[in-house]
Design a protein around this motif. Structure first.
Motif, PDB file in Angstrom:
ATOM      1  N   LEU A 126     -14.714   4.722  60.017  1.00 14.28           N
ATOM      2  CA  LEU A 126     -14.253   5.747  59.078  1.00 14.28           C
ATOM      3  C   LEU A 126     -15.408   6.295  58.260  1.00 14.28           C
ATOM      4  CD1 LEU A 126     -12.051   7.325  57.634  1.00 14.28           C
ATOM      5  CD2 LEU A 126     -11.721   5.378  56.119  1.00 14.28           C
TER       6      LEU A 126
ATOM      7  N   LEU B 164     -16.740  10.091  57.984  1.00 18.14           N
ATOM      8  CA  LEU B 164     -16.734  10.835  56.723  1.00 18.14           C
ATOM      9  C   LEU B 164     -18.081  11.461  56.432  1.00 18.14           C
ATOM     10  CD1 LEU B 164     -14.647   8.413  54.530  1.00 18.14           C
ATOM     11  CD2 LEU B 164     -14.080  10.765  55.032  1.00 18.14           C
TER      12      LEU B 164
ATOM     13  N   LEU C 142     -12.200  10.024  50.219  1.00 15.51           N
ATOM     14  CA  LEU C 142     -11.778   8.640  50.428  1.00 15.51           C
ATOM     15  C   LEU C 142     -10.361   8.645  50.962  1.00 15.51           C
ATOM     16  CD1 LEU C 142     -13.029   6.588  47.357  1.00 15.51           C
ATOM     17  CD2 LEU C 142     -13.756   6.404  49.708  1.00 15.51           C
ATOM     18  N   PRO C 143     -10.197   8.659  52.267  1.00 16.08           N
ATOM     19  CA  PRO C 143      -8.841   8.671  52.809  1.00 16.08           C
ATOM     20  C   PRO C 143      -8.041   7.483  52.286  1.00 16.08           C
ATOM     21  CG  PRO C 143     -10.442   8.992  54.540  1.00 16.08           C
ATOM     22  CD  PRO C 143     -11.208   8.637  53.308  1.00 16.08           C
TER      23      PRO C 143
ATOM     24  N   GLU D 124     -16.270   0.870  59.099  1.00 15.56           N
ATOM     25  CA  GLU D 124     -17.513   1.456  59.585  1.00 15.56           C
ATOM     26  C   GLU D 124     -17.232   2.756  60.323  1.00 15.56           C
ATOM     27  OE1 GLU D 124     -21.209   0.048  60.035  1.00 15.56           O
ATOM     28  OE2 GLU D 124     -20.313   0.007  58.047  1.00 15.56           O
TER      29      GLU D 124
ATOM     30  N   ASP E 123     -17.237   2.613  66.076  1.00 14.88           N
ATOM     31  CA  ASP E 123     -17.953   1.383  65.785  1.00 14.88           C
ATOM     32  C   ASP E 123     -17.505   0.287  66.724  1.00 14.88           C
ATOM     33  OD1 ASP E 123     -17.975  -1.332  63.809  1.00 14.88           O
ATOM     34  OD2 ASP E 123     -19.757  -0.091  63.822  1.00 14.88           O
TER      35      ASP E 123
ATOM     36  N   LEU F 117     -13.032   1.548  50.157  1.00 14.20           N
ATOM     37  CA  LEU F 117     -12.578   2.405  51.239  1.00 14.20           C
ATOM     38  C   LEU F 117     -11.361   1.774  51.887  1.00 14.20           C
ATOM     39  CD1 LEU F 117     -13.529   4.996  52.691  1.00 14.20           C
ATOM     40  CD2 LEU F 117     -14.786   3.536  54.255  1.00 14.20           C
ATOM     41  N   GLU F 118     -10.232   2.462  51.837  1.00 16.69           N
ATOM     42  CA  GLU F 118      -9.047   1.935  52.512  1.00 16.69           C
ATOM     43  C   GLU F 118      -9.231   2.171  54.004  1.00 16.69           C
ATOM     44  OE1 GLU F 118      -6.657   1.136  48.914  1.00 16.69           O
ATOM     45  OE2 GLU F 118      -6.497   0.523  51.003  1.00 16.69           O
TER      46      GLU F 118
ATOM     47  N   TRP G 278      -6.971  12.685  58.934  1.00 17.25           N
ATOM     48  CA  TRP G 278      -7.741  11.707  59.706  1.00 17.25           C
ATOM     49  C   TRP G 278      -6.838  10.910  60.635  1.00 17.25           C
ATOM     50  CZ3 TRP G 278     -12.813  12.255  59.470  1.00 17.25           C
ATOM     51  CH2 TRP G 278     -13.329  12.938  58.378  1.00 17.25           C
TER      52      TRP G 278
END
Lengths: 1318, 167
Positions: free
Chosen positions: B118, B122, A1057-1058, B116, B73, B133-134, B147
């Motif tokens: 990200l 992942l 989870l970045p 989306e 996305d 999700l940040e 990233w």
């Protein structure tokens, strides 16, 4: 197939039929039937249109030819007018072979005079409707290459020099060039010769009869070749042509009277227009010819009542009409047989004829073929048909089928559409729509939703309801193809009068509700939500959200709306249950919000609370007994006070203080109090719950866990009555309930939660646990009641099991999921037995003894201190007074001694921890057990050392590699096998599992942690884990074996989870100035010494009190007073803790502070007081009793009535709210603070009335559990999350459980599906 | 080829960025989404990179190819209400997104699209709850650990994000 020319035959027969069945009132009464045209009796003599016209004029010159609004002309007058026009044209050089445009006002006599004039001149006429825009006219005239345009009052506007040839008109000269629009939009010009046109007129006359006294409607636009049919219906027979204004033709209401007023008797039109006309409008019409579009059966039958109706078919490219058939009510409407001179064939894609009855494309040949003005196009579209030997053949693009009764129209090749993966003829849909009672006209089209997917739409005209029409049609069409029905006032028409498909309205003007009547309840509600996202759509239970055009964004929006009613739904549910029916069913299973309310407070609770308090006193009594033995021992040794003799003393010591004695007490308690316990759900306020609670507390007090991991653990377990197989390794002792069975050779690693019971809501849920032979359960797993682990299975550390695990399977996660085969990472064979296994087995005993001895040994310096201070050890009072003063010194000496002794021993023992795979009965396993046992004791006795500045030097002293600036809290599993980088942060209760055990093997791998890496509370690092730099491992998470630098992990199993790290001031986090370091060192010194000193003082107080009591009143009084003395001491410890909290901290508030802040140091002091004072002296015995609630309230928490609180993992008390009947199970954690990025953030957390937090679970700051919701074991409720009332959750991080999915004890709950809803 | 346009990330991260292509169905002569998907897939196969991500919003298709994990996305800016925003934003994003009404729909759609992209990068996108999700929309400098993320300019009314792992 040879061309079939039975038209005459059939036409004859049908005409006879018509004559026989015709209404006598409309039967011809005057002139006899007019036969074939004079002059054309012999079709071999091809003629021209002019020939036909001349013949008509000759026979009917006085009859009306044209009855227009602006003039009535007889045939003679019309002919004269045409001649005048022709002369004018010829004078300008127009002649045969030339083309002249006609752009004259429709409905005017001039138009028709002009047309005939051009024909008379020998040229071909190119008509454009005067209502068409000039641009279109220009395009057509240009495309046809006309020399000029007749317009206005029959004047020729020259465009170029005419090329007219001065010769006679030949039959193969063009009669007209009419432009037809194709699918590409650009109009194509079709030239028809006189030969073809005349043959057309003649052929039609053989089909039906038009008499000279008929009046023919001219209602179609002159741009279209059907207008030619109208004209020559009249001019070929002497009837009158009656042009109608465009508006009248299109209107419904006006047409009827107009038709009557003008006495129309013959109409040629398109079905769409005819559909709009009522029967009474056509009362005087005796012959109706429809063509240009497919005519639905019902429409045809309706029109055929009371008149002769013919259905014609033909493209412009084959001269207006190619086939025709009479419409007979009750028989399907067909396109019939070809006209005389026309040839047709039905072919497949390769051009070969198809057998009779099969459908294929209609190909037209014969005299009627026209010609494209575009030569290239012509060669393509009129290519030869080798299979039949035709030099020119026009491929119509229409699919037909030949039957014994004529050709039947199946559909346009282009009108075959694909809807929901099925091929469908739009014509079929239209036919079915028309068949619905009340529908006058219908059209079908494939429209596109906003996301580009097709939806079938049916448009109907009539006095009907859309839902009714759809219901009827849905019965007949294949499932899922029922169209969305829209009711229109009228169908849009093109210039030709034909249906203008492109003008069918889309999207529809107002929204349409779900019209599948089979959907009920949740399904119907969900269908409306689907339509909200997908647009107007025909929704059935089989509608697939994504196939119908739903994007992932639409799915997320759908879910956000669904959550209003079903709070537990997630986006992954929509992916998993794609059809509406499946999703509706899933939603029903999830249960709506607020479905469960908090159970009412039990009336038995106050009595139960009293019983528990008695239990607490009983536990106190046990501790008191230990104190008694100690005091009496001192008395005996020093010769003061009551002396009872060595024998009772030793007996007492053996019974209550020695390890075997304590173990036997627990055995007795289990056997007596918990005999015959069965799995099930019990009332929380019941006798069983009380007994279980008591024995659990007793077991903790007696510290039987020291036996875990020793070779005697299985023997102890069997003594208690547990079923433990041969060769089983018990790193965890079986539960007090006795409902654990362990198979032969199974391995339970350390700290596995096998209690088998938990409190949910107002119930005690108790279940049996079976661990199969040879199975392995990793450290810190949670086996819920009802867990059944198959033989040889493997459960990875940190997993939660509440169902059946098959034999040989490997499962991991919270909740556990199947991840592979067991035994993959292990040697295949059993280990050979170690050489010195007996020695090492004995060493376990030595180890246990050493642990006790160490504690005593560390107390010695304290005594020496007293001696040095000149205290008389014989006098209790002098000891007392000295102790109070010297308490800090004694504490310090104890801590230092113990720390040094442990460090020294560890230095000696740890080198035996060699990486690799070893048998578990040798040195390595013993070294692991012993060192871990020592470290465990330091986490109690040296507790303040952890998370302070002093832990690092001490760990380095013992041999652990820790980098500079790294913070280490109570970490389990530190050893030289672990290397930690700089500036990292290891928080409370992190587990570094460098060893794993199975089947007699112990496998050891080092763990490497990089720099600036944060490991959250309760996280588990498995053996061989390598964490990079700048990583973050979240609370309770199990990161992967290797993780790159800079990655963040959360969950069991951990997902990456970045996250954006905060970068607070380094001076307060990573590089503090000296003064801050000094300040912290000072505060932490206080923290080290203060609680210990208070303990010493309290202990001394108890000791003195007992001693006095004994001396004054004897042993019995001492024994009676002992529990009370301890209770007072406990109260004192708790009071001190509470006072410390309020004095040092005041109220906790939500805030943010960097690591190097006095706030955090103060927080740690209070935490240490709680751990070392309140817990040790009282709270260990009072867990889960009303006393806990009282304590929490005193510390500032907002606690309701009747709360079950079985943990001490709570720090910021004022931020905690517990509702009535809330339940916090053992080892759960109310984490009201987060400290990653070296920044502590605190926030409130609330557990609602009747809500449950499962064992080992954690709630993070800013969370709220609404009443009656339930969180399972080892789960994480993330920051900011709110769990709605009555819902059930499990997992790290939590995911919703279906309402009916229960953790049923005894029964086997299904393992959770692999795709966990996020 | 007709209808395909190469895009560059709006933010330059220095490291090698993925190859990004925007397909326009109308210009490429493809009439339906099936054809568009087939075309996008063939482009990916042709590229031969180890990781490929595709996203569709008819008539557009967005393709990214990279040697490391990548996610892409594209969304059309749609009306978003507060309920929807609450159901996809983390607590910190919720605070950060309290902006003016004028940019709300575009902002929320963009935040959604960034998550989306990200979650596709992942791995198993469905495992990620957007509320946890940040998204890159709130990352500093478009980076978080290994990233990288960036918006893409795909025309008015659309938002697009690409997210990749820097080697």
């Amino acid at each position: 197939m040879a061309a079939i020319d039975v038209t005459r035959m059939l036409a004859q027969s049908s005409r006879d039929k018509q004559t026989l069945t015709a209404d006598p009132e409309t039967a011809p009464t005057t002139a006899p039937t007019v036969g074939p045209m004079p002059g054309l009796r012999d079709s071999a003599h091809a003629a021209s249109l002019l020939d036909i016209f001349d013949a008509t004029v000759a026979a009917n010159s006085a009859r009306v030819a044209l009855d227009a609004d602006d003039g009535v002309l007889t045939y003679g007058e019309l002919s004269e007018a045409a001649n005048r026009v022709a002369r004018g044209l010829r004078k300008q050089g127009v002649g045969p072979g030339e083309r002249v445009g006609v752009y004259l006002e429709s409905g005017s006599w001039r138009l028709y005079a002009g047309i005939l004039g051009v024909l008379r001149a020998g040229a071909a006429y190119v008509p454009v409707d005067a209502d068409d825009p000039p641009a279109r006219a220009a395009e057509i005239f240009d495309g046809a290459d006309v020399c000029g345009v007749l317009e206005g009052d029959l004047r020729l506007r020259r465009l170029r020099e005419p090329r007219g040839l001065s010769r006679e008109l030949a039959v193969d000269d063009d009669a007209w060039i009419i432009f037809t629009s194709g699918s590409t939009g650009r109009p194509k010009g079709v030239a028809v010769t006189h030969r073809s046109a005349a043959a057309f007129v003649a052929a039609e006359q053989r089909l039906w009869t038009v008499r000279a006294d008929d009046r023919v409607l001219a209602g179609l636009s002159v741009s279209f070749d059907a207008s030619c049919e109208e004209m020559w219906l009249a001019w070929g027979t002497g009837a009158a042509l009656v042009p109608a204004p465009r508006a009248v033709v299109r209107s419904g209401a006006d047409l009827g009277p107009w038709l009557v007023r003008r006495a129309i008797t013959v109409i040629s039109t398109v079905p769409t227009l005819a559909a709009m006309w009522d029967a009474h409008m056509l009362a005087n019409v005796r012959l109706l010819i429809v063509g240009g579009e497919a005519c639905p059966d019902e429409l045809g039958w309706r029109l055929a009542e009371g008149r002769e109706v013919w259905n014609t078919y033909g493209p412009t490219e084959a001269t207006v009409v190619s086939t025709a058939a009479p419409i007979v009510p009750g028989e399907p409407v067909r396109i019939g047989w070809p006209l005389a001179g026309w040839e047709v064939a039905v072919v497949d894609d390769s051009g070969s004829p198809v057998p009779l009855g099969e459908s294929g494309e209609l190909v037209i040949g014969g005299v009627g073929l026209g010609r494209y003005t575009d030569a290239e196009l012509d060669s393509v579209r009129y290519a030869p048909l080798p299979a039949l030997g035709w030099a020119r053949a026009y491929r119509s693009g229409d699919i037909v089928r030949e039957t014994i009764d004529g050709f039947e129209f199946v559909g346009r090749r282009d009108d075959q559409v694909k809807v929901a993966g099925r091929r469908l003829e739009l014509g079929e849909v239209e036919a079915r729509l028309c068949a619905v009672h009340g529908v006058r006209a219908a059209a079908a089209a494939l429209q596109k939703t906003a996301s580009g997917n097709g939806v079938l739409v049916g448009y109907v005209v009539g006095d009907v309801e859309a839902a009714d029409v759809r219901a009827v049609v849905a019965e007949e069409l294949p499932d899922g193809l029922a169209p969305l029905v829209l009711v229109l006032d009228e169908l849009p028409l093109a210039r030709s009068g034909k249906l203008d498909r492109k003008a069918l309205p889309w999207p529809p003007p107002d929204s349409v509700g779900p019209s599948d009547p089979r959907l009920r309840g949740t399904g119907a509600w969900l269908a409306e939500r689907f339509i909200d996202q997908l647009g107007p759509l025909a929704v059935t239970a089989e509608t697939d959200f994504f196939a119908s055009g739903g994007s992932s964004l639409a799915a997320a929006k759908l879910v956000s709306v669904l959550r209003g009613r079903f709070p537990s739904v997630a986006v992954a549910d929509v992916y998993e249950h794609r059809t509406l029916g499946a999703l509706a069913e899933h939603l029903d299973g999830l249960g709506e919000a607020g479905a469960q309310t908090a159970p009412p407070l039990s009336p038995a609770r106050s009595r139960w609370g009293a019983v528990q308090l008695c239990g607490v006193l009983g536990l106190m009594a046990f501790t008191a007994a230990q104190w008694l033995v100690a005091v009496l021992g001192y008395d005996q040794w020093e010769g003061v006070g009551p002396r009872v003799g060595w024998v009772p003393l030793i007996a007492g010591w053996l019974l209550v203080t020695s390890a075997p004695g304590r173990a036997l007490i627990v055995v007795a308690a289990r056997r007596v109090l918990l005999r015959g316990v069965r799995p099930g759900r019990y009332r929380l306020h019941g006798w069983l719950a009380c007994r279980i609670w008591f024995v659990e507390r007793l077991a903790e007090l007696c510290r039987v866990d020291g036996l875990a991991g020793t070779p005697w653990a299985p023997r102890y377990a069997r003594l208690c009555g547990d079923r433990v197989g041969h060769g089983a390794r018990l790193g965890t002792l079986p539960p007090v309930s006795g409902l654990l069975s362990v198979g032969d050779g199974a391995t339970l690693e350390g700290q596995v939660d096998v209690h088998g019971w938990w409190i949910e809501g107002a119930e005690l849920v108790l279940g049996e646990i079976c661990v199969g032979a040879g199975a392995r359960v990793g450290t810190r797993c949670l086996l819920m009641g009802g867990a059944e682990i198959g033989a040889g299975a493997e459960i990875e550390p940190g997993s939660v099991v509440n169902g059946a695990i098959g034999a040989g399977e490997r499962w991991s996660g919270s909740p556990a999921r199947y991840v592979g085969r067991a035994g993959a990472a292990w040697p295949a064979t059993a280990p050979s037995r170690s050489a010195h296994r007996r020695f090492w087995k004995a060493m376990y005993g030595a180890g246990l003894a050493t642990q006790s001895a160490l504690v005593l040994a560390s107390a010695v310096p304290g005594v020496l201190v007293l001696v040095t201070l000149g205290v008389n050890l014989n006098s209790v009072s002098s000891i007392a007074s000295a102790s109070v003063i010297a308490a800090p010194l004694m504490t310090a000496t104890f801590l230092i001694s113990y720390a040094l002794l442990v460090a020294a021993i560890l230095r000696f023992v740890w080198p035996w921890l060699a990486p690799g795979t070893h048998a578990d009965d040798g040195a390595v396993a013993w070294a692991f057990w012993f060192s871990e046992a020592l470290m465990e004791s330091t986490r109690t006795l040296l507790f303040p050392l952890y998370a302070s500045l002093y832990i690092r030097p001490w760990l380095r002293l013992a041999g652990v590699r820790i980098g500079c600036g790294t913070e280490v809290s109570t970490v389990v599993g530190l050893s030289p096998l672990v290397s930690v980088g700089e500036l990292s942060f290891l928080t409370d209760d992190v587990v570094l599992a460098t060893a794993r055990a199975r089947g007699g093997w112990i496998c050891v791998e080092p763990i490497v942690i990089g720099d600036r890496t944060f490991i959250g509370p309760g996280a588990i690092l498995r053996s061989g884990t390598v964490l990079g730099d700048d990583c973050l491992v979240g609370v309770l998470s199990t990161p992967p074996q290797h993780s790159a630098s800079g990655t963040s992990w959360l969950g069991v199993p951990a997902l990456e989870l970045p996250r954006v790290p905060d970068r607070p001031d380094p001076a307060r986090t990573t590089a503090p100035p000296r003064r801050l370091i000094a300040a912290r060192a000072a505060v932490e010194l206080l923290r080290l010494l203060l609680p210990g000193s208070v303990s010493v003082i309290l202990g001394t107080g108890v000791f003195v009190a007992l001693e006095h009591m004994g001396s004054a009143d004897g042993v019995v009084a001492m024994a009676a007073a002992a529990p009370l003395a301890l209770a007072l001491a406990g109260a004192g410890a708790v009071a001190f803790t509470i006072a410390a909290k309020w004095l040092i901290m005041g109220r906790y508030r939500p805030l943010e502070r960097p690591l190097w802040s006095p706030f955090i140091w103060r927080d740690e002091i209070i935490n240490t007081c709680q751990e070392q004072l309140a817990r040790v002296w009282m709270l260990d015995m009072a867990l889960a009793t009303p006393m806990m609630s009282a304590y929490l309230r005193a510390m500032g928490a907002d606690v309701g009535r009747d709360v079950w609180f079985e943990t001490l993992a709570v720090t910021e008390f004022d931020l905690v709210t517990l509702g009535d009947g809330a339940v916090v199970n053992r080892a759960a954690c109310l984490m009201t603070h987060l400290i990653h990025d070296r920044l502590m953030r605190t926030g409130p957390s609330s557990i609602g009335a009747g809500a449950t937090l499962g064992p080992e679970s954690a709630v993070l700051p800013d969370t709220k559990l609404h009443p009656a919701c339930s969180v399972g074991g080892r789960s994480i409720v993330l920051r900011g999350e709110e769990l709605p009332a009555g819902t059930r959750w499990h997992g790290a991080p939590v995911a919703a459980l279906a309402a009916r999915q229960a953790h049923t004890p005894g029964g086997v709950a299904e393992p959770v599906a692999a795709l966990v809803s996020a | 080829m007709a209808g395909a346009r190469e895009l560059l990330p709006a933010q330059d991260h220095g490291s090698r960025a993925p190859r990004i292509v925007l397909l326009d169905a109308v210009a490429a002569g493809v009439s339906d989404s099936e054809g568009l998907r087939a075309l996008a897939r063939s482009l990916c196969e042709h590229d031969g990179a180890t990781h490929c991500s595709r996203s569709y919003h008819f008539p557009f298709a967005l393709i990214a190819c990279h040697d490391e994990a990548v996610g892409v996305d594209i969304e059309r800016v749609e009306h978003c209400d507060q309920t929807f925003a609450d159901s996809i934003l983390t607590p910190s994003e919720r605070i950060a997104s309290e902006c003016t009404e004028r940019g709300f729909h575009a902002d929320i759609t963009s935040l959604w699209s960034s998550k989306e992209a990200l979650s596709k990068a992942l791995g198993d996108a469905l495992q990620y709850d957007p509320r946890r999700l940040e998204g890159p929309g709130c990352w500093r400098d478009g980076r978080s650990g290994p990233w990288r993320a960036s918006t893409l300019d795909v025309g008015a009314g659309y938002v697009a994000w690409v997210c990749w792992r820097a080697s």
